[in-house]
Design a protein around this motif. Structure first.
Motif, PDB file in Angstrom:
ATOM      1  N   ASP A  62       0.255  -5.336  -9.157  1.00 55.92           N
ATOM      2  CA  ASP A  62       1.374  -4.523  -8.710  1.00 55.92           C
ATOM      3  C   ASP A  62       1.349  -4.381  -7.185  1.00 55.92           C
ATOM      4  N   ARG A  63       2.488  -4.534  -6.567  1.00 53.62           N
ATOM      5  CA  ARG A  63       2.581  -4.463  -5.105  1.00 53.62           C
ATOM      6  C   ARG A  63       2.296  -3.061  -4.565  1.00 53.62           C
ATOM      7  N   PHE A  64       2.420  -2.055  -5.439  1.00 55.26           N
ATOM      8  CA  PHE A  64       2.333  -0.667  -4.965  1.00 55.26           C
ATOM      9  C   PHE A  64       0.914  -0.107  -5.032  1.00 55.26           C
ATOM     10  N   PRO A  94       9.778  -8.929  -7.057  1.00 56.07           N
ATOM     11  CA  PRO A  94       9.598  -8.079  -5.867  1.00 56.07           C
ATOM     12  C   PRO A  94       8.587  -6.935  -6.088  1.00 56.07           C
ATOM     13  N   GLU A  95       8.211  -6.710  -7.323  1.00 55.29           N
ATOM     14  CA  GLU A  95       7.274  -5.626  -7.641  1.00 55.29           C
ATOM     15  C   GLU A  95       5.816  -6.066  -7.547  1.00 55.29           C
ATOM     16  N   ASP A  96       5.586  -7.375  -7.346  1.00 54.76           N
ATOM     17  CA  ASP A  96       4.238  -7.907  -7.503  1.00 54.76           C
ATOM     18  C   ASP A  96       3.694  -8.540  -6.235  1.00 54.76           C
ATOM     19  N   ILE A  97       2.411  -8.820  -6.305  1.00 48.33           N
ATOM     20  CA  ILE A  97       1.750  -9.586  -5.263  1.00 48.33           C
ATOM     21  C   ILE A  97       0.643 -10.391  -5.954  1.00 48.33           C
TER      22      ILE A  97
ATOM     23  N   ARG B  57       8.098   4.312  -6.650  1.00 46.23           N
ATOM     24  CA  ARG B  57       8.342   2.946  -6.192  1.00 46.23           C
ATOM     25  C   ARG B  57       9.586   2.820  -5.326  1.00 46.23           C
ATOM     26  N   SER B  63       3.785  -3.039   1.222  1.00 44.85           N
ATOM     27  CA  SER B  63       3.231  -4.056   0.327  1.00 44.85           C
ATOM     28  C   SER B  63       1.718  -4.116   0.415  1.00 44.85           C
ATOM     29  N   GLU B  64       1.129  -3.468   1.409  1.00 46.69           N
ATOM     30  CA  GLU B  64      -0.307  -3.588   1.606  1.00 46.69           C
ATOM     31  C   GLU B  64      -1.028  -2.272   1.317  1.00 46.69           C
ATOM     32  N   GLU B  68      -1.537   0.201   4.847  1.00 44.57           N
ATOM     33  CA  GLU B  68      -0.366  -0.001   5.691  1.00 44.57           C
ATOM     34  C   GLU B  68       0.220   1.342   6.131  1.00 44.57           C
TER      35      GLU B  68
END
Lengths: 153, 244
Positions: A62-64, A94-97, B57, B63-64, B68
């Motif tokens: 999850d990106r968050f 867009p929610e992920d990494i 969200r 993103s970091e 960040e």
């Protein structure tokens, strides 16, 4: 990052400096102020629960959250995941990494592995279970009952 | 007709009014009341406010991870942040470490997260606490996690401005370095605040009443704000909003 310490703003004036002799106050070599430096935190092992993993060992998280930072800081990283896919890069939203396989030592498939906290897209926070956890954790005996029930449930 | 509202709704409305349009406003972990207040402000009077609400969200632009966010704050680019504590003292110090002696604590708390640095790097800090007793508002915290004041040789951008509680609003006086009574919430007696505050509030003859939430604010809180907090704070969403 492989560097021994990092400057951090603030801290001076708090009681952190009483309990953390490894936090040092130095003169800012590039300014007039004083600044705290803290040692690098290098975990031996990090455990990360991913949404997806592929057979190359790339994981989708999850990106968050803070998982990429944790992966970069730790010596070894093991991941669990909700499901295995052909290629995690093709699943990116867009929610992920993606945390690339170069960081990952091993992956297991463990659906539900983040419960009773959440795994976005799969399941949400289980408030009732968390409340029960908080209640059970007050006594050793009720807590071991909770663990037994949770593992069996 | 008198409007009915919960104390959380009142606190969220008070917090919301502190937020100005265009400000960069961040809300940290386990902060449902400030999260509600910040989102209310954005939807009510501060559409240009940039929000960073941890774990919500829609309002978390990074993103970091928190790194960040901390970097942004260290840069001086966050205008307003909210800090809580198990104890808050008359100097605006906060405690998230231990109750009692550090080596033999009565209660071990989760620790400071960002308070030890964000209190210095963010110009406007609003303290909040969802209980108000003389054990939580004390003369001196058992452990200083977030420092209300700091020595002159360390860089600091600002200080606490207000402290929002279920009974009242304190304001921080940078001249004396102390919290003072700013207003008392509707339905709360001054004596109640005095008895439940563990530090001396000085001579108080008259104190204004906190402005109650207005119908429009309550409407936004109970619809849009409640919905946006549902997955992050399921328990809060069930208990904090007045249902007709």
């Amino acid at each position: 990052m492989g560097i021994p310490f990092m400057p951090v703003r603030g801290i001076i004036g708090t009681d952190y400096l009483q309990i953390r002799p490894d936090f040092k106050v130095i003169n800012n070599p590039y300014g007039e102020d004083k600044i705290v430096v803290v040692p690098a935190n290098v975990p031996e092992v990090a455990l990360i629960h991913a949404k997806k993993a592929d057979r190359q060992g790339n994981i989708l998280v999850d990106r968050f959250e803070n998982d990429p930072l944790l992966a970069r800081a730790s010596k070894k990283v093991f991941a669990s995941c909700e499901e295995v896919v052909e290629n995690v890069y093709r699943e990116l939203t867009p929610e992920d990494i993606v945390i690339p396989s170069i960081y990952i030592r091993g992956v297991i498939v463990a659906p539900g592995g983040a419960a009773p906290t959440r795994c976005p897209g799969y399941y949400e926070l289980d408030d009732a279970t968390l409340q029960a956890y908080v209640k059970a954790s007050r006594e050793e005996s009720t807590f071991s009952n909770y663990v037994q029930d949770f593992l069996q449930g | 007709m008198t409007l009915q509202y919960t104390v959380e709704e009142l606190m969220a409305a008070v917090i919301s009014r502190e937020i100005q349009d265009g400000e960069v406003v961040a809300v940290g972990t386990i902060s449902p009341v400030p999260a509600a207040g910040a989102i209310l402000a954005k939807l009510h009077h501060a559409p240009g406010a940039e929000l960073a609400v941890w774990m919500v969200r829609e309002y978390w632009p990074f993103s970091e991870g928190v790194k960040e966010f901390f970097d942004l704050a260290q840069k001086g680019a966050v205008d307003l942040f909210f800090l809580g504590g198990a104890q808050i003292d008359q100097f605006g110090n906060t405690n998230l470490h231990v109750l009692g002696d550090y080596d033999r604590p009565k209660v071990r708390l989760p620790g400071g997260a960002g308070s030890g640095t964000l209190y210095y790097t963010v110009p406007r800090v609003i303290l909040f606490k969802t209980d108000h007793t003389n054990r939580s508002f004390v003369e001196k915290v058992d452990f200083v996690t977030g420092a209300g004041q700091s020595p002159p040789e360390v860089r600091r951008q600002g200080h606490a401005e207000k402290c929002i509680t279920p009974l009242c609003v304190f304001r921080y006086n940078p001249g004396t370095g102390r919290l003072e009574l700013d207003s008392v919430h509707p339905g709360v007696e001054l004596q109640q605040v005095v008895e439940n505050t563990g530090f001396d509030l000085g001579e108080i003859e008259q104190v204004p009443q906190t402005r109650a939430p207005e119908a429009e604010e309550l409407e936004i809180l109970r619809t849009a704000v409640k919905e946006k907090l549902r997955t992050t704070y399921p328990h809060f969403v069930q208990t904090a909003f007045h249902s007709a």
